[in-house]
Design a protein around this motif. Sequence first.
Motif, mmCIF file in Angstrom:
data_model
loop_
_atom_site.group_PDB
_atom_site.id
_atom_site.type_symbol
_atom_site.label_atom_id
_atom_site.label_comp_id
_atom_site.label_asym_id
_atom_site.label_seq_id
_atom_site.Cartn_x
_atom_site.Cartn_y
_atom_site.Cartn_z
ATOM 1 N N ALA A 111 54.909 42.825 -24.085
ATOM 2 C CA ALA A 111 55.247 44.224 -23.829
ATOM 3 C C ALA A 111 54.285 44.843 -22.822
ATOM 4 C CB ALA A 111 55.229 45.014 -25.131
ATOM 5 N N ILE A 112 53.003 44.537 -22.957
ATOM 6 C CA ILE A 112 52.012 45.053 -22.007
ATOM 7 C C ILE A 112 52.306 44.543 -20.609
ATOM 8 C CG2 ILE A 112 49.593 44.857 -21.323
ATOM 9 C CD1 ILE A 112 48.844 45.046 -24.271
ATOM 10 N N ASP A 113 52.603 43.262 -20.482
ATOM 11 C CA ASP A 113 52.906 42.684 -19.172
ATOM 12 C C ASP A 113 54.146 43.332 -18.561
ATOM 13 O OD1 ASP A 113 52.532 40.500 -17.115
ATOM 14 O OD2 ASP A 113 54.539 39.997 -17.825
ATOM 15 N N ALA A 114 55.191 43.532 -19.375
ATOM 16 C CA ALA A 114 56.420 44.149 -18.868
ATOM 17 C C ALA A 114 56.190 45.603 -18.470
ATOM 18 C CB ALA A 114 57.518 44.054 -19.925
ATOM 19 N N ALA A 115 55.392 46.328 -19.264
ATOM 20 C CA ALA A 115 55.099 47.729 -18.943
ATOM 21 C C ALA A 115 54.320 47.836 -17.637
ATOM 22 C CB ALA A 115 54.324 48.374 -20.091
ATOM 23 N N ARG A 116 53.401 46.923 -17.419
ATOM 24 C CA ARG A 116 52.627 46.935 -16.172
ATOM 25 C C ARG A 116 53.547 46.690 -14.966
ATOM 26 N NH1 ARG A 116 47.159 46.469 -16.054
ATOM 27 N NH2 ARG A 116 47.319 45.271 -14.118
ATOM 28 N N LYS A 117 54.453 45.725 -15.101
ATOM 29 C CA LYS A 117 55.389 45.450 -14.010
ATOM 30 C C LYS A 117 56.306 46.639 -13.774
ATOM 31 C CE LYS A 117 55.485 40.418 -14.620
ATOM 32 N NZ LYS A 117 56.306 39.245 -15.005
ATOM 33 N N PHE A 118 56.706 47.306 -14.850
ATOM 34 C CA PHE A 118 57.565 48.481 -14.732
ATOM 35 C C PHE A 118 56.866 49.578 -13.934
ATOM 36 C CE2 PHE A 118 58.793 52.658 -16.485
ATOM 37 C CZ PHE A 118 60.141 52.671 -16.120
ATOM 38 N N VAL A 119 55.615 49.840 -14.270
ATOM 39 C CA VAL A 119 54.862 50.886 -13.566
ATOM 40 C C VAL A 119 54.672 50.517 -12.097
ATOM 41 C CG1 VAL A 119 52.597 52.006 -13.383
ATOM 42 C CG2 VAL A 119 53.679 51.724 -15.631
ATOM 43 N N LYS A 120 54.286 49.280 -11.835
ATOM 44 C CA LYS A 120 54.055 48.860 -10.450
ATOM 45 C C LYS A 120 55.330 48.894 -9.618
ATOM 46 C CE LYS A 120 50.149 45.744 -11.434
ATOM 47 N NZ LYS A 120 49.679 44.333 -11.407
ATOM 48 N N GLY A 121 56.471 48.698 -10.287
ATOM 49 C CA GLY A 121 57.731 48.641 -9.554
ATOM 50 C C GLY A 121 58.334 49.987 -9.216
ATOM 51 N N GLN A 122 57.745 51.073 -9.717
ATOM 52 C CA GLN A 122 58.292 52.405 -9.440
ATOM 53 C C GLN A 122 57.904 52.880 -8.049
ATOM 54 O OE1 GLN A 122 60.520 53.678 -11.726
ATOM 55 N NE2 GLN A 122 60.035 51.616 -12.477
ATOM 56 N N ALA A 123 58.773 53.679 -7.468
ATOM 57 C CA ALA A 123 58.488 54.252 -6.163
ATOM 58 C C ALA A 123 57.293 55.189 -6.262
ATOM 59 C CB ALA A 123 59.712 55.008 -5.652
ATOM 60 N N ASP A 124 56.524 55.245 -5.190
ATOM 61 C CA ASP A 124 55.370 56.142 -5.161
ATOM 62 C C ASP A 124 55.838 57.581 -5.400
ATOM 63 O OD1 ASP A 124 53.737 54.019 -4.631
ATOM 64 O OD2 ASP A 124 53.697 54.332 -2.464
ATOM 65 N N GLY A 125 55.121 58.287 -6.252
ATOM 66 C CA GLY A 125 55.472 59.663 -6.564
ATOM 67 C C GLY A 125 56.228 59.810 -7.864
ATOM 68 N N THR A 126 56.760 58.707 -8.411
ATOM 69 C CA THR A 126 57.448 58.781 -9.696
ATOM 70 C C THR A 126 56.441 59.059 -10.804
ATOM 71 O OG1 THR A 126 59.120 57.200 -8.963
ATOM 72 C CG2 THR A 126 58.932 57.563 -11.333
ATOM 73 N N LYS A 127 56.723 60.058 -11.617
ATOM 74 C CA LYS A 127 55.809 60.420 -12.697
ATOM 75 C C LYS A 127 56.170 59.679 -13.978
ATOM 76 C CE LYS A 127 54.659 65.021 -10.947
ATOM 77 N NZ LYS A 127 54.647 66.482 -11.239
ATOM 78 N N ILE A 128 55.175 59.035 -14.576
ATOM 79 C CA ILE A 128 55.373 58.286 -15.812
ATOM 80 C C ILE A 128 54.319 58.723 -16.818
ATOM 81 C CG2 ILE A 128 55.467 55.987 -16.875
ATOM 82 C CD1 ILE A 128 56.131 54.853 -14.137
ATOM 83 N N GLY A 129 54.746 58.930 -18.055
ATOM 84 C CA GLY A 129 53.821 59.228 -19.137
ATOM 85 C C GLY A 129 53.841 58.088 -20.141
ATOM 86 N N LEU A 130 52.770 57.951 -20.914
ATOM 87 C CA LEU A 130 52.665 56.838 -21.859
ATOM 88 C C LEU A 130 52.391 57.363 -23.263
ATOM 89 C CD1 LEU A 130 52.577 53.752 -22.271
ATOM 90 C CD2 LEU A 130 50.104 53.872 -21.876
ATOM 91 N N VAL A 131 53.247 56.964 -24.194
ATOM 92 C CA VAL A 131 53.092 57.289 -25.611
ATOM 93 C C VAL A 131 52.983 55.981 -26.375
ATOM 94 C CG1 VAL A 131 54.205 58.270 -27.652
ATOM 95 C CG2 VAL A 131 54.339 59.469 -25.449
#
Length: 359
Positions: A111-131
Motif C-alpha cells: 500500500a505504501i509503494d502504491a501510494a507513493r507511485k500515486f502521488v508521484k504520478g499526479q500532475a504538478d499542482g494537484t492537491k493531495i491530503g493524507l489520512v
Amino acid sequence: MSFHWPWALAALLVVPLLLLVRWFLGRRRKRTAVTVSSVALIRAALPGRSAWRRRIPVYLFLAGLVALSGALARPQARLSVPSNNTSILLAIDVSGSMCSTDVEPNRLSAAIDAARKFVKGQADGTKIGLVAFSGIAGLLVTPTADKDELLDAIDTLRTARGTAIGQAILTSIDAIAEMNPNVAATGADLGDAAPDTAGDYQPDTIVVLTDGSNTTGVDPVTAAEQAAARRIRVFTIGFGTTTPSPMVCTPDQVSGDLFTGGGNFGGGGFGGGGRGRVQQIDEDALTKVADLTGGQYFKAQDADELNGVLGDLPEEIGLHKENVEISFWFVLAGAVLVVTGLGLSLWWNRGPRLPAPKG
C-alpha cells in the motif's frame, strides 16, 4: 441541455412567420395568374426542377435559421470537464491486518509503494491530503501540492489496532471543509451552509483504501451519507485476499499500541512468528459507500492490481460536471445549413445555358 437566455428562444418565431409569408405569397400568385396559349412553351422556358429540389433548399434554410435562433439563447450542455481546483483525500487503512503477507512482502508495504507511485504520478499542482486510520483516524497532511511532504508522511505509516472506516471519511470531509468554502464541516447545519453548487459534485474527492471491515466508531454508510449531502464523491478500494496468511510486519511498521493486551502480529525477528489468519473485506459496505456518494468501488487482490486501480483513478476523480456553453456549435451548424440551402437553390434554379456564338 439548458439555456442561459431562454427568453431569446422567441427568435424561433421567425421560422413559422416566414412559412406564413411564403404561403400568403403563394396564394397571391395564384390569384394573379394569367392564361397563356401554350403551357408547353412555359415548361420549355423554365429549368427542370423536381419537387424535392424545390423543397430541400427551403428545409435546409429553415433548419439553419432554427439553429441560429437557438444560438441566441446561449445553449449550455452538461459535460464532464477537468477541474483545476481538485483536492484528493487519500485515506489509508493502517490496521493490524495490514501486516498480512497474502500480498508480498505484506499489505502495508504494498500500500505504501502504491501510494507513493500515486502521488508521484499526479500532475504538478494537484492537491493531495493524507489520512491514516486504524482504531481512530488522523489527518497526517492537509491537501497540498508538495509531493515531498506527502511522500515523507506516507513513509511514516504504522499499524495499530482497530479499523475506523467511517471516522476516516468524516475526517476527510472536515479536511476538505477547511479548504473548500462550499463544503460544510461534519458538525455544521447543512440548512445554514448549503453549497452554492447544489446538485453538482464538488471537485474534491475522497479515496479510501482498506483491507477489512469497520470495527469501531461511526458506521461507514452513515459517514457516506454525510459526504453525499455535501456532494463529495467517495471512491473505495478493497485490498487483499481471503487466503489465510501469516501476519508479519517489521519493527518500524508497528506502533506500540498494536501489542496492547497481547498480540501475535510479528515477524522478521520482532514478536511471534505469526499465525495464518483470514481477513474479510466488507465489500457490501464499501460498495454502498461508493454508490451513495457517486463514487466507485474497486477490488485489488495484489500489488499490481492496487497500482492499476490507483493509476486509473485520476481519470475518474479529475472530472466534474459543469455547464459548458455550446453556442458556437449552433452558429456553425446554422451557418452551414443556411449557406448550403442558398447554394443549392441558386444551383438548381440557374437558367439554361446560352449557346456559344458561332465564329
